[in-house]
Design an enzyme around this catalytic site. Structure first.
Site, mmCIF file in Angstrom:
data_model
loop_
_atom_site.group_PDB
_atom_site.id
_atom_site.type_symbol
_atom_site.label_atom_id
_atom_site.label_comp_id
_atom_site.label_asym_id
_atom_site.label_seq_id
_atom_site.Cartn_x
_atom_site.Cartn_y
_atom_site.Cartn_z
ATOM 1 N N HIS A 1 0.831 -1.214 0.000
ATOM 2 C CA HIS A 1 0.000 0.000 0.000
ATOM 3 C C HIS A 1 0.866 1.265 0.000
ATOM 4 O O HIS A 1 0.472 2.298 0.543
ATOM 5 C CB HIS A 1 -0.982 0.006 1.185
ATOM 6 C CG HIS A 1 -2.048 -1.040 1.026
ATOM 7 N ND1 HIS A 1 -3.157 -0.852 0.233
ATOM 8 C CD2 HIS A 1 -2.139 -2.298 1.499
ATOM 9 C CE1 HIS A 1 -3.906 -1.945 0.255
ATOM 10 N NE2 HIS A 1 -3.297 -2.844 1.016
ATOM 11 N N GLY B 1 -7.711 -14.383 -7.282
ATOM 12 C CA GLY B 1 -8.150 -14.049 -5.928
ATOM 13 C C GLY B 1 -7.193 -14.495 -4.846
ATOM 14 O O GLY B 1 -7.460 -14.321 -3.666
ATOM 15 N N ALA B 2 -6.051 -15.097 -5.233
ATOM 16 C CA ALA B 2 -5.093 -15.556 -4.222
ATOM 17 C C ALA B 2 -4.121 -14.445 -3.838
ATOM 18 O O ALA B 2 -3.248 -14.639 -3.002
ATOM 19 C CB ALA B 2 -4.335 -16.778 -4.710
ATOM 20 N N SER C 1 -2.972 -12.275 -10.374
ATOM 21 C CA SER C 1 -3.367 -12.883 -11.647
ATOM 22 C C SER C 1 -3.820 -11.786 -12.618
ATOM 23 O O SER C 1 -3.698 -11.941 -13.829
ATOM 24 C CB SER C 1 -4.494 -13.887 -11.424
ATOM 25 O OG SER C 1 -5.573 -13.268 -10.761
ATOM 26 N N SER C 2 -4.294 -10.672 -12.081
ATOM 27 C CA SER C 2 -4.797 -9.632 -12.989
ATOM 28 C C SER C 2 -3.658 -8.965 -13.759
ATOM 29 O O SER C 2 -3.771 -8.757 -14.968
ATOM 30 C CB SER C 2 -5.620 -8.599 -12.223
ATOM 31 O OG SER C 2 -4.910 -8.140 -11.108
ATOM 32 N N ASP D 1 1.930 -4.139 -9.289
ATOM 33 C CA ASP D 1 1.810 -5.473 -9.887
ATOM 34 C C ASP D 1 2.285 -5.475 -11.332
ATOM 35 O O ASP D 1 2.984 -6.397 -11.773
ATOM 36 C CB ASP D 1 0.347 -5.944 -9.824
ATOM 37 C CG ASP D 1 -0.219 -5.829 -8.418
ATOM 38 O OD1 ASP D 1 0.575 -5.871 -7.465
ATOM 39 O OD2 ASP D 1 -1.440 -5.681 -8.285
HETATM 40 C C1 GLA Z 1 -2.764 -4.563 -4.959
HETATM 41 C C2 GLA Z 1 -2.662 -3.456 -6.002
HETATM 42 C C3 GLA Z 1 -1.291 -2.808 -5.980
HETATM 43 C C4 GLA Z 1 -0.870 -2.405 -4.581
HETATM 44 C C5 GLA Z 1 -1.113 -3.553 -3.592
HETATM 45 C C6 GLA Z 1 -0.883 -3.143 -2.179
HETATM 46 O O1 GLA Z 1 -1.943 -5.630 -5.293
HETATM 47 O O2 GLA Z 1 -2.924 -3.978 -7.282
HETATM 48 O O3 GLA Z 1 -1.280 -1.698 -6.864
HETATM 49 O O4 GLA Z 1 -1.506 -1.231 -4.178
HETATM 50 O O5 GLA Z 1 -2.432 -4.066 -3.693
HETATM 51 O O6 GLA Z 1 0.479 -2.917 -1.963
#
Ligand code: GLA
Length: 340
Positions: free
Chosen positions: A16, A101-102, A106-107, A153
């Protein structure tokens, strides 16, 4: 016919912080999503999600909005087109070994594999700077899927480096590879079983709170905040900001611990990150707490939730004597999204 593979990711530490202009230390993993694209005629794109047995078909020039996995496919096509790439009609097949969802992204694995496959089948070169592609994939999530995610991600999936985590500074988007040498120790993830969907979890609420805290402090991102100012904020904004500031410091402490080969300290930092995410960021749920405890009982030197929180997986650092509970997945830093 072309095929692209997008990896999932594990974030070692720095949660975050991406949308708060802070620091993170993720790595790409070997599990991911593969997209095969075969050129076809007409003006349509068809997509087959093989693992779930679902189909989609839409106009290449005017993809309509929809929900679920189809939103990723249509959004990627629309965003690549809007960025000036001349895509061509094709048949897409999507398959993978990364559970949805794990919390292993995956997205991002899907959108990075999709974008590389769509560009390659159209004979279009990928952007020179993969950070631009990461931003494009992130727009797909923000504007088409309704998840206000940051860039963590997508950057991990596109810029991962075998054997390394990458230290990302989200203020400058500077990326530095950090060797992840664990010797006989291992990193494992264990699914808490509480599936999380970012668009439906408390994630977007946290983003709103962070924006509100910035507004009150008159700053652009919480990473610029200093401790005394943070203490003047009302709750829960003060706690949210405190998490961001302490988590940024833990990222650099982790980089130092890895450079020193001090894996005991690395474990303590994972625990501290989890406590901060649970207590200050309020992003845990009972299933995640039980999973952290199971991993600690198995001898983990440290364990913490990974990704957006409110469910998903827990990451643990196991010393040589620790044993992974059943269902745990050993994760190692792998390469970035590629054409295969
Ligand atoms: C998800 C979001 C990321 C990041 C994390 C928390 O994975 O896709 O952009 O904010 O939560 O670190």
């Amino acid at each position: 016919m072309v095929r692209a593979r997008g990896p999932g990711r594990v974030n070692l530490i720095g949660e975050h912080t991406d949308y708060n202009g802070g620091l993170a230390l993720p790595f790409a993993i070997s599990r991911g999503i593969t997209v095969t694209a075969e050129a076809s005629g007409g003006d349509r794109i068809s997509a087959h999600a093989r693992d779930i047995g679902e189909q989609d078909e839409f106009s290449l020039s005017a993809p309509e909005r929809t929900a679920g996995w189809r939103a990723f496919v249509r959004g990627t096509v629309a965003e690549l087109t809007a960025a000036g790439y001349a895509l061509t009609p094709c048949r897409l097949t999507i398959e993978g070994d990364l559970e949805q969802g794990a919390g292993l992204s995956s997205s991002a694995a899907l959108s990075t594999a999709l974008s590389l496959a769509l560009l390659a089948v159209a004979g279009e070169p990928e952007p020179d700077d993969r950070r631009e592609l990461a931003k494009l994939c992130s727009r797909v999530e923000n504007d088409w899927v309704g998840a206000e995610t940051g860039l963590l991600d997508q950057l991990a999936s596109l810029c991962g480096s075998p054997g390394h985590a990458i230290r990302i500074d989200f203020r400058t988007l500077e990326i530095d590879p950090v060797p992840l040498e664990l010797g006989d120790w291992s990193l494992v993830t264990l699914d808490s079983g509480a599936a999380h969907t970012i668009a439906q979890s408390g994630y977007n609420d946290r983003r709103r709170e962070c924006r509100e805290a910035c507004k009150r402090l008159g700053i652009d991102s919480l990473s610029e905040a200093n401790a005394p100012d943070v203490d003047s904020l009302p709750e829960p904004l003060a706690s949210r900001a405190r998490h961001v500031i302490t988590e940024n410091a833990r990222v650099d402490a982790m980089v130092r611990a890895l450079a020193d080969g001090d894996l005991g300290e690395a474990g303590r930092l994972l625990d501290a990150s989890h406590a901060s995410l649970r207590d200050d960021y309020d992003a845990s749920v009972p299933a995640v707490e039980r999973t952290v405890e199971a991993l600690k009982d198995a001898g983990a030197a440290g364990a913490r939730m990974v990704g957006g929180g409110f469910g998903g997986s827990v990451l643990a650092l196991l010393p040589p004597a620790g044993f992974a509970p059943s269902g745990a997945l050993v994760v190692k830093p792998g390469g970035p999204a590629v054409l295969v």
